[in-house]
Design a protein around this motif. Structure first.
Motif: not given
Lengths: 277, 304
Positions: A40-47, B148-164
């Motif tokens: 539903x989000x406009x831009x693909x991101x987590x969550x 920058x705000x992608x899935x890889x960084x979200x997953x890395x952020x969850x385990x405490x690695x700063x944004x790459x």
């Protein structure tokens, strides 16, 4: 100290691990597109923002996307029919006849996919605009056939390789004309390969963007529409279009696979046993 | 039907009236061959020949005019942007080739020798699919994953690695190009490895070779042409790719493909774009010739 047994186990775990990583690498981009097309989000991101069909509906309602989709269908169908016919003629000619320049002929049919489509697209654009054919859907078909017929020929030639060389001469001896032999002996034998070639050429055309982009002018096929959208602003409809395109490509390739026996075959001796050694 | 060669000793009844190769009249190959030849001549060969021809043409008041000038060649071949793009593209394609081969060899080995025939067929199917389905979309998906705000960084952020910063450099470019090339390279090598004569491998094992020795002394030499084919195909795909560099590095620095497309789209400088295209083709032909040489040397020595 590592025992040989432990070393073997470790090496095998590494091998299977690498293989799993590889398939994850291959599958991930496709999975990302499909999963986020329902987001539903406009831009693909987590969550993930929750399940929604809004982008699929928006994509389907967009007249430019629909037009591109219809164009792609026509181009794909035209390419598939012509490539299969031409590919069959080329494969049969190579299988049945000996003539001067045969190796050159086979090479000429096989080589187009080896030329980068960036260069080929540019060359085709320059040429077709010189002869007044640029900017038409028929021209995209004509140019796609030049590339897709190589794949069609390869598939059909592979099938003909399993065809008894003396079956057709036998038919001739029994009084069949060459055309009747072709129609009633060769074509039925080749049917699965012809169907596979049809779907594979359609898939090649359905995904080809450079040539269609160069020679299509204002007529966009679906991948060209996607390319143009990707170069503009971020568009949440992209995932939905992408999911549709992937579904069609996957269906075409699976259908093509269904009708070919394209599998790696061992030459001599028993198959290696996965768990021995 | 025309009678076959008139050799008297064979009675007519026993003489085949049709040979395996050319029993049908000459009209058949001509009728079958003409459409293919005509099509490839008009829509493949002619455009490439024309590409070479217009490198010598000139543009006057935004119109392409037949001429014979060398100006386009000298301007492009001696220009700094072309040199930069050439160096960058060669280096990128060579890196992809090395990486793809290093990864594809063990992967293909596992698929060919570890998996049962059924699972192997499935693996091959799963690899054929990406080869024929949208590369452009998969590149776009990598942008989503590596951004920058992608899935890889979200997953890395969850385990405490700063944004790459994953996107926009050599790493993301190789991810993109391997998406394109790795499945093809693995497929080529799987087909070659499965096709290797099993008796050779068994013989080596019976003679006491360890697995590493079997691989180095028997397997690798017998699939050398396939390794060369996988390498040259990878190079070709990476060298000519436009989408990967465009979206994974934002065209910085540009590759030859990007230079070509930009030159076409930026106006009527088709002759100069054609010079870029022809140069790329020349390089690819040279790479393939080198590959052929590398693949054939040993084989010729073995069979005198």
């Amino acid at each position: 100290m590592m025992t040989p047994r432990l070393a073997r186990g470790l090496s095998r775990t590494l091998q299977y691990g690498l293989l799993c990583l590889f398939f994850a690498f291959v599958a991930m981009p496709m999975a990302v597109i499909v999963v986020f097309s329902f987001d539903a989000n406009r831009f693909p991101s987590i969550p993930w923002g929750g399940f929604s069909l809004v982008w699929h509906e928006a994509a389907w309602a967009d007249p430019m996307i629909r037009e591109a989709f219809v164009n792609s269908i026509w181009v794909g169908l035209g390419t598939a029919v012509l490539s299969t016919a031409i590919g069959f003629a080329a494969a049969y000619l190579d299988f049945r006849h000996r003539f001067f320049g045969k190796r050159l002929f086979v090479f000429a049919v096989a080589i187009p996919p080896a030329v980068p489509t960036t260069i080929l697209g540019m060359a085709m654009l320059a040429f077709v605009s010189r002869i007044g054919l640029s900017g038409r859907l028929e021209t995209i078909v004509a140019c796609h056939v030049a590339v897709a017929s190589s794949f069609a020929m390869a598939l059909i030639r592979l099938r003909l390789g399993e065809f008894g060389r003396d079956l057709e001469p036998a038919a001739w001896n029994l009084g069949a004309s060459p055309w009747a032999g072709l129609r009633f002996v060769v074509l039925p034998f080749c049917r699965p390969a012809l169907i596979a070639a049809f779907f594979l050429s359609a898939a090649v055309s359905f995904d080809e963007y450079m040539i269609a982009w160069f020679v299509g002018g204002v007529h966009e096929t679906l991948p060209v529409r996607i390319l143009n959208q990707l170069q503009g602003q971020v568009n949440p409809k992209i995932n939905a279009i992408g999911a549709g395109v992937l579904a069609i490509s996957l269906a075409l390739v699976f259908l093509a696979r269904r009708f070919t026996n394209l599998r790696p075959e061992p030459m001599h001796g028993p198959e290696p046993r996965g768990d021995s050694a | 039907m025309p009678p076959a060669s008139p050799k008297p000793p064979i009675p007519d009844a026993f003489r085949p009236s049709a040979s395996i190769y050319s029993g049908s009249p000459a009209a058949v190959p001509v009728a079958l061959g003409l459409p293919v030849m005509a099509w490839q001549a008009v829509f493949f060969l002619a455009p490439l020949v024309f590409l070479v021809v217009i490198t010598f043409w000139q543009v006057r008041s935004f119109r392409l005019e037949p001429a014979f000038v060398l100006d386009n060649w000298t301007r492009i071949l001696w220009s700094t942007p072309f040199h930069r793009a050439l160096g960058h593209t060669l280096q990128v394609a060579a890196t992809t080739t090395v990486l793809a081969l290093l990864l594809a060899l063990p992967l293909a080995y596992t698929i060919a020798f570890r998996l049962s025939a059924r699972v192997r067929d499935l693996a091959v199917s799963l690899l054929v699919v990406p080869v024929f389905s949208s590369y452009m979309l998969r590149i776009y998906a990598w942008q989503v994953v590596l951004g920058a705000d992608g899935i890889a960084n979200a997953v890395l952020g969850a385990i405490g690695i700063p944004k790459l910063q994953l996107l926009g450099g050599a790493f993301s470019l190789q991810v993109g190009l391997l998406t394109l090339t790795l499945p093809v390279a693995v497929l080529i090598l799987v087909f070659a490895m499965v096709g290797v004569d099993r008796t050779l491998i068994e013989a080596a094992e019976n003679l006491g070779c360890r697995r590493a020795q079997v691989i180095a002394r028997v397997l690798i030499p017998s699939i050398r042409p396939a390794i060369v084919l996988a390498g040259t195909t990878t190079f070709l795909l990476a060298f000519g790719d436009y989408i990967g560099p465009l979206f994974m590095t934002g065209s910085k620095p540009p590759t030859l493909s990007i230079l070509l497309v930009d030159t076409v789209k930026s106006g009527s400088q088709w002759p100069r774009a054609s010079v870029v295209g022809v140069s790329m083709l020349v390089i690819l032909v040279l790479v393939f010739a080198l590959g052929r040489l590398a693949g054939s040397v040993r084989i010729r020595r073995r069979s005198p």
